[in-house]
Design a protein around this motif. Structure first.
Motif, PDB file in Angstrom:
ATOM      1  N   LYS A  33       0.837  -1.209   0.000  1.00 32.17           N
ATOM      2  CA  LYS A  33       0.000   0.000   0.000  1.00 32.17           C
ATOM      3  C   LYS A  33       0.868   1.253   0.000  1.00 32.17           C
ATOM      4  CE  LYS A  33      -3.926  -1.962   2.509  1.00 32.17           C
ATOM      5  NZ  LYS A  33      -5.138  -1.640   1.807  1.00 32.17           N
ATOM      6  N   ASN A  34       1.883   1.280   0.860  1.00 34.75           N
ATOM      7  CA  ASN A  34       2.753   2.450   0.953  1.00 34.75           C
ATOM      8  C   ASN A  34       3.552   2.677  -0.322  1.00 34.75           C
ATOM      9  OD1 ASN A  34       1.878   3.120   3.525  1.00 34.75           O
ATOM     10  ND2 ASN A  34       3.512   1.972   4.531  1.00 34.75           N
ATOM     11  N   ILE A  35       4.032   1.597  -0.925  1.00 37.07           N
ATOM     12  CA  ILE A  35       4.780   1.713  -2.176  1.00 37.07           C
ATOM     13  C   ILE A  35       3.877   2.295  -3.266  1.00 37.07           C
ATOM     14  CG2 ILE A  35       5.858   0.416  -4.061  1.00 37.07           C
ATOM     15  CD1 ILE A  35       6.842  -1.566  -1.869  1.00 37.07           C
ATOM     16  N   GLU A  36       2.669   1.759  -3.397  1.00 39.06           N
ATOM     17  CA  GLU A  36       1.764   2.221  -4.440  1.00 39.06           C
ATOM     18  C   GLU A  36       1.322   3.664  -4.232  1.00 39.06           C
ATOM     19  OE1 GLU A  36      -1.487  -0.428  -5.174  1.00 39.06           O
ATOM     20  OE2 GLU A  36      -0.171  -1.974  -5.994  1.00 39.06           O
ATOM     21  N   ARG A  37       1.191   4.073  -2.990  1.00 44.35           N
ATOM     22  CA  ARG A  37       0.797   5.458  -2.711  1.00 44.35           C
ATOM     23  C   ARG A  37       1.976   6.403  -2.797  1.00 44.35           C
ATOM     24  NH1 ARG A  37      -1.885   4.260   2.710  1.00 44.35           N
ATOM     25  NH2 ARG A  37      -0.399   5.859   3.277  1.00 44.35           N
ATOM     26  N   GLY A  38       3.182   5.867  -2.800  1.00 42.62           N
ATOM     27  CA  GLY A  38       4.379   6.700  -2.889  1.00 42.62           C
ATOM     28  C   GLY A  38       4.692   7.439  -1.605  1.00 42.62           C
ATOM     29  N   VAL A  39       4.235   6.908  -0.471  1.00 41.62           N
ATOM     30  CA  VAL A  39       4.459   7.590   0.802  1.00 41.62           C
ATOM     31  C   VAL A  39       5.753   7.162   1.487  1.00 41.62           C
ATOM     32  CG1 VAL A  39       2.015   8.026   1.215  1.00 41.62           C
ATOM     33  CG2 VAL A  39       3.046   5.947   2.107  1.00 41.62           C
ATOM     34  N   THR A  40       6.450   6.196   0.915  1.00 40.87           N
ATOM     35  CA  THR A  40       7.727   5.783   1.491  1.00 40.87           C
ATOM     36  C   THR A  40       8.787   5.771   0.400  1.00 40.87           C
ATOM     37  OG1 THR A  40       7.361   3.441   1.047  1.00 40.87           O
ATOM     38  CG2 THR A  40       6.627   4.255   3.175  1.00 40.87           C
ATOM     39  N   ASP A  41      10.002   5.927   0.816  1.00 41.47           N
ATOM     40  CA  ASP A  41      11.131   5.786  -0.095  1.00 41.47           C
ATOM     41  C   ASP A  41      11.606   4.345   0.061  1.00 41.47           C
ATOM     42  OD1 ASP A  41      13.097   6.347  -1.912  1.00 41.47           O
ATOM     43  OD2 ASP A  41      14.424   7.313  -0.455  1.00 41.47           O
TER      44      ASP A  41
END
Length: 76
Positions: A33-41
């Motif tokens: 989820k975080n990868i797809e939303r771009g909220v994490t490096d």
């Protein structure tokens, strides 16, 4: 490396839910989820795990070639 948009598009082509990608890549659903939303490096190793799982399922990643990056299904 692959983009979050490519990951979402690849998952859509396969008809996969985020849980299915997480399982195939041996990651948590929250990581996907975080990868797809771009909220994490994301770490390179995490992105490589996602890429490998999608490629094993038949996805081909297309590099940015003047029209932006993309994905397609491998010929069966």
């Amino acid at each position: 490396m692959i983009t979050n948009g490519q990951i979402r598009a690849a998952r859509a082509l396969l008809g996969w839910k985020q849980t299915e990608l997480a399982s195939a890549a041996k990651l948590s659903e929250m990581s996907v989820k975080n990868i797809e939303r771009g909220v994490t490096d994301s770490r390179i190793s995490t992105l490589q795990a996602v890429k490998s799982a999608l490629e094993a399922a038949g996805i081909i990643f297309i590099d940015a070639n003047g029209n932006g990056p993309g994905v397609r299904l491998r010929d069966r």
